[in-house]
Scaffold this motif. Sequence first.
Motif, PDB file in Angstrom:
ATOM      1  N   GLU A 275       0.764  -1.427  -0.127  1.00 17.20           N
ATOM      2  CA  GLU A 275      -0.042   0.007   0.060  1.00 17.20           C
ATOM      3  C   GLU A 275       0.994   1.185   0.193  1.00 17.20           C
ATOM      4  OE1 GLU A 275      -3.637  -2.265   2.405  1.00 17.20           O
ATOM      5  OE2 GLU A 275      -2.167  -1.116   3.439  1.00 17.20           O
ATOM      6  N   SER A 276       1.879   1.239   0.602  1.00 15.89           N
ATOM      7  CA  SER A 276       2.762   2.440   0.481  1.00 15.89           C
ATOM      8  C   SER A 276       3.540   2.486  -0.441  1.00 15.89           C
ATOM      9  CB  SER A 276       3.973   2.212   1.746  1.00 15.89           C
ATOM     10  OG  SER A 276       4.659   3.273   1.949  1.00 15.89           O
ATOM     11  N   LEU A 277       3.836   1.421  -1.219  1.00 16.71           N
ATOM     12  CA  LEU A 277       4.552   1.611  -2.682  1.00 16.71           C
ATOM     13  C   LEU A 277       3.661   2.187  -3.672  1.00 16.71           C
ATOM     14  CD1 LEU A 277       6.705  -1.620  -2.804  1.00 16.71           C
ATOM     15  CD2 LEU A 277       7.379   0.669  -2.015  1.00 16.71           C
ATOM     16  N   ALA A 278       2.314   1.641  -3.513  1.00 20.84           N
ATOM     17  CA  ALA A 278       1.334   2.075  -4.434  1.00 20.84           C
ATOM     18  C   ALA A 278       1.016   3.721  -4.162  1.00 20.84           C
ATOM     19  CB  ALA A 278       0.030   1.304  -4.219  1.00 20.84           C
ATOM     20  N   SER A 279       1.314   4.202  -2.951  1.00 20.96           N
ATOM     21  CA  SER A 279       1.151   5.458  -2.556  1.00 20.96           C
ATOM     22  C   SER A 279       2.375   6.266  -3.194  1.00 20.96           C
ATOM     23  CB  SER A 279       0.712   5.738  -1.248  1.00 20.96           C
ATOM     24  OG  SER A 279      -0.365   4.782  -0.874  1.00 20.96           O
ATOM     25  N   GLY A 280       3.400   5.711  -3.737  1.00 25.07           N
ATOM     26  CA  GLY A 280       4.653   6.472  -4.134  1.00 25.07           C
ATOM     27  C   GLY A 280       5.573   6.761  -2.890  1.00 25.07           C
ATOM     28  N   THR A 281       5.393   5.971  -1.709  1.00 25.28           N
ATOM     29  CA  THR A 281       6.197   6.157  -0.474  1.00 25.28           C
ATOM     30  C   THR A 281       7.018   5.032  -0.365  1.00 25.28           C
ATOM     31  OG1 THR A 281       4.254   7.672   0.390  1.00 25.28           O
ATOM     32  CG2 THR A 281       6.065   6.503   1.999  1.00 25.28           C
ATOM     33  N   PRO A 282       8.286   5.237  -0.105  1.00 23.24           N
ATOM     34  CA  PRO A 282       9.334   4.193   0.210  1.00 23.24           C
ATOM     35  C   PRO A 282       9.179   3.752   1.401  1.00 23.24           C
ATOM     36  CG  PRO A 282      10.519   6.040   0.213  1.00 23.24           C
ATOM     37  CD  PRO A 282       8.888   6.447  -0.449  1.00 23.24           C
ATOM     38  N   VAL A 283       9.696   2.381   1.751  1.00 24.50           N
ATOM     39  CA  VAL A 283       9.513   1.639   2.948  1.00 24.50           C
ATOM     40  C   VAL A 283      10.800   1.145   3.405  1.00 24.50           C
ATOM     41  CG1 VAL A 283       8.326  -0.501   3.938  1.00 24.50           C
ATOM     42  CG2 VAL A 283       7.313   0.663   2.017  1.00 24.50           C
ATOM     43  N   LEU A 284      10.853   1.267   4.961  1.00 24.96           N
ATOM     44  CA  LEU A 284      12.006   0.869   5.595  1.00 24.96           C
ATOM     45  C   LEU A 284      11.379  -0.314   6.657  1.00 24.96           C
ATOM     46  CD1 LEU A 284      13.666   4.094   6.735  1.00 24.96           C
ATOM     47  CD2 LEU A 284      13.998   2.906   4.880  1.00 24.96           C
ATOM     48  N   SER A 285      12.129  -1.370   6.553  1.00 25.43           N
ATOM     49  CA  SER A 285      11.438  -2.586   7.217  1.00 25.43           C
ATOM     50  C   SER A 285      12.694  -3.423   7.864  1.00 25.43           C
ATOM     51  CB  SER A 285      10.775  -3.348   6.250  1.00 25.43           C
ATOM     52  OG  SER A 285      10.389  -4.634   6.883  1.00 25.43           O
ATOM     53  N   TRP A 286      12.440  -4.272   8.742  1.00 24.40           N
ATOM     54  CA  TRP A 286      13.266  -5.229   9.225  1.00 24.40           C
ATOM     55  C   TRP A 286      13.252  -6.344   8.167  1.00 24.40           C
ATOM     56  CZ3 TRP A 286      14.800  -1.933  12.401  1.00 24.40           C
ATOM     57  CH2 TRP A 286      14.132  -1.339  13.608  1.00 24.40           C
ATOM     58  N   ASP A 287      14.418  -7.090   8.331  1.00 22.12           N
ATOM     59  CA  ASP A 287      14.583  -8.331   7.377  1.00 22.12           C
ATOM     60  C   ASP A 287      13.815  -9.512   8.197  1.00 22.12           C
ATOM     61  OD1 ASP A 287      15.263 -10.047   5.597  1.00 22.12           O
ATOM     62  OD2 ASP A 287      17.363 -10.220   5.884  1.00 22.12           O
ATOM     63  N   LYS A 288      12.440  -9.433   8.016  1.00 24.19           N
ATOM     64  CA  LYS A 288      11.668 -10.544   8.857  1.00 24.19           C
ATOM     65  C   LYS A 288      10.532 -10.808   8.060  1.00 24.19           C
ATOM     66  CE  LYS A 288      10.970 -10.765  12.992  1.00 24.19           C
ATOM     67  NZ  LYS A 288      11.931 -11.878  13.226  1.00 24.19           N
ATOM     68  N   GLY A 289      10.058 -11.901   7.987  1.00 20.95           N
ATOM     69  CA  GLY A 289       8.986 -12.461   7.217  1.00 20.95           C
ATOM     70  C   GLY A 289       9.062 -12.280   5.609  1.00 20.95           C
ATOM     71  N   VAL A 290       7.924 -11.712   5.023  1.00 22.50           N
ATOM     72  CA  VAL A 290       7.753 -11.474   3.631  1.00 22.50           C
ATOM     73  C   VAL A 290       8.334 -10.195   2.973  1.00 22.50           C
ATOM     74  CG1 VAL A 290       5.624 -10.094   3.823  1.00 22.50           C
ATOM     75  CG2 VAL A 290       5.931 -11.672   1.855  1.00 22.50           C
ATOM     76  N   ALA A 291       8.979  -9.333   3.999  1.00 27.83           N
ATOM     77  CA  ALA A 291       9.281  -8.067   3.638  1.00 27.83           C
ATOM     78  C   ALA A 291      10.462  -8.207   2.450  1.00 27.83           C
ATOM     79  CB  ALA A 291       9.947  -7.125   4.900  1.00 27.83           C
ATOM     80  N   SER A 292      11.304  -8.936   2.525  1.00 28.15           N
ATOM     81  CA  SER A 292      12.431  -8.999   1.425  1.00 28.15           C
ATOM     82  C   SER A 292      11.975  -9.650   0.194  1.00 28.15           C
ATOM     83  CB  SER A 292      13.681  -9.990   2.116  1.00 28.15           C
ATOM     84  OG  SER A 292      13.244 -11.094   2.421  1.00 28.15           O
ATOM     85  N   GLU A 293      10.563 -10.307   0.363  1.00 26.54           N
ATOM     86  CA  GLU A 293      10.184 -10.769  -1.029  1.00 26.54           C
ATOM     87  C   GLU A 293       9.534  -9.568  -1.617  1.00 26.54           C
ATOM     88  OE1 GLU A 293       7.716 -14.277  -0.365  1.00 26.54           O
ATOM     89  OE2 GLU A 293       8.767 -14.470   1.239  1.00 26.54           O
ATOM     90  N   ILE A 294       9.218  -8.354  -1.035  1.00 25.54           N
ATOM     91  CA  ILE A 294       8.488  -7.587  -1.653  1.00 25.54           C
ATOM     92  C   ILE A 294       9.459  -6.193  -2.066  1.00 25.54           C
ATOM     93  CG2 ILE A 294       6.634  -5.689  -1.451  1.00 25.54           C
ATOM     94  CD1 ILE A 294       5.309  -7.536   0.525  1.00 25.54           C
ATOM     95  N   LEU A 295      10.305  -5.860  -1.023  1.00 26.98           N
ATOM     96  CA  LEU A 295      11.236  -4.593  -1.140  1.00 26.98           C
ATOM     97  C   LEU A 295      12.263  -5.048  -1.980  1.00 26.98           C
ATOM     98  CD1 LEU A 295      10.890  -3.171   2.198  1.00 26.98           C
ATOM     99  CD2 LEU A 295       9.828  -2.094   0.311  1.00 26.98           C
TER     100      LEU A 295
END
Length: 358
Positions: A275-295
Motif C-alpha cells: 500500500e505504501s509503494l502504491a502511494s509512491g512512498t518508500p518503505v523501511l523494514s526489518w528483514d523479517k517475514g515477507v518483507a524481503s520478498e516485496i522490497l
Amino acid sequence: MKIAIIADHRHALKKPYAGGLAMVTHKIVQKLSEQGIQVDVYAKSGSECDNLHNLDDHFSEGNPFSCIYSENYNPTAIKNSIIYAEIFQDLERNEYDIVHNHSLHYLPIILGNRLKTRFVTTLHTMAFPEIKFALDYIKKQSNQEFIVVSESLRDQYSRFLNFPKVIRNAIDLNDWQPNFETDNEYCMWYGSMCKEKAPHLAIEVAIKANKPIILAGRGKNNEYFERFVAPLLKNPLVSYVGEQDRSQINRLLRNASALLFTSVWDEPSALAISESLASGTPVLSWDKGVASEILTEKVGQICDPIDTNAMADALKNIDKFDRKTCRKYAEEHCNIDNMIAEYIEFYESLIEENTEVY
C-alpha cells in the motif's frame, strides 16, 4: 466456472475492513465476479456480496479448540462443529467446480478433505496449533490443494505440506492514489497497536533520526499501548491520530516521506508495504517475514531486525528513493489483477485435471 468462497466467520466482508484478510477475501470475490465467474460466498451476515450464504451470526468466540485437548464438555466447539457440518452439506449439494477456503478455522481443512468437489485452502497466517492439528490429521491422505501467501510462509509449513503453491496477496491499486511531489519531513506507521507490530520501535527510529512521525491504528487502550507507546507520545515529534479509514490512511501515506514497517514477528503478507509503494512512498523494514520478498533496493531498504540505529540512518537518507519508481514497482508486483489471474489459472488447471479423470 462456479466457485464457492469460505471467508473467515468473524468479520463481514465490507468496508471499513476489520483487517487485511477480510479485505483480500472481499477483493477476490469482487474480481472473480468481474471476470464472469459465478461466486457464492459463505461469510458473516452483513457482508456486501452477491450470492451470500450467511455464516451463523452467533459463531462462538473464545477458544473453540480447547475441547480437543480436554475431556471437558465445550459447547463452543460443539456448536461451531455443527455449523461447519451444515455448511459443508450445502457445499456438496450446490455442485461447485471449486471450493476455496480462506477461513482461519481448522474445521474446513478437515471437512474439506472429504468433499467430492476440488477443495483449495489458502493459508494466510502462520501455523497456529489449530491449523497444525488439522494438517496432521489429514497428512496421511490429503485430498485438497494448499496455497500460501509468501515464500517465507511456505518455509513455515514445510514440515506439514510438500511444496504448496505460492500466490502472494496483493492490493487494488485503484484504492491507493500516489503523490510524487511531497516534501514533507514526517514518516508514518500504521496498523494494530500491539507488541507484534511494535509501533514503539517506529517512534524510537523517528526520534533518533530527528524526524516527525504520524501513527495511526486501533488498540489505544490495551496494556501494550499504555506501557510502551503512550509515554512516547509526549515527544513533540510524535503524533497519534487513532484509527483511520483507508482513504485517510492513503492521504497520510502518500504525503509521508517514508513508511516504517517495524513488525517483530514474521509477517506472512505485509499488505502495508504494498500500500505504501502504491502511494509512491518508500518503505523501511526489518528483514523479517515477507518483507524481503516485496522490497528491493530501488523502493526501500531492509534493515537488520530491531536495529533502530540502522533504520534511523536509512530514514535520514530517504530522499534517495524515487517515488514514481515506487508506484511503478507496485503496479508491476503488487497488483491484485495479477493475483486474480494466478488464481483463475490455478482453478482452471484443477478443473482440467478433474475432466481428465472422468
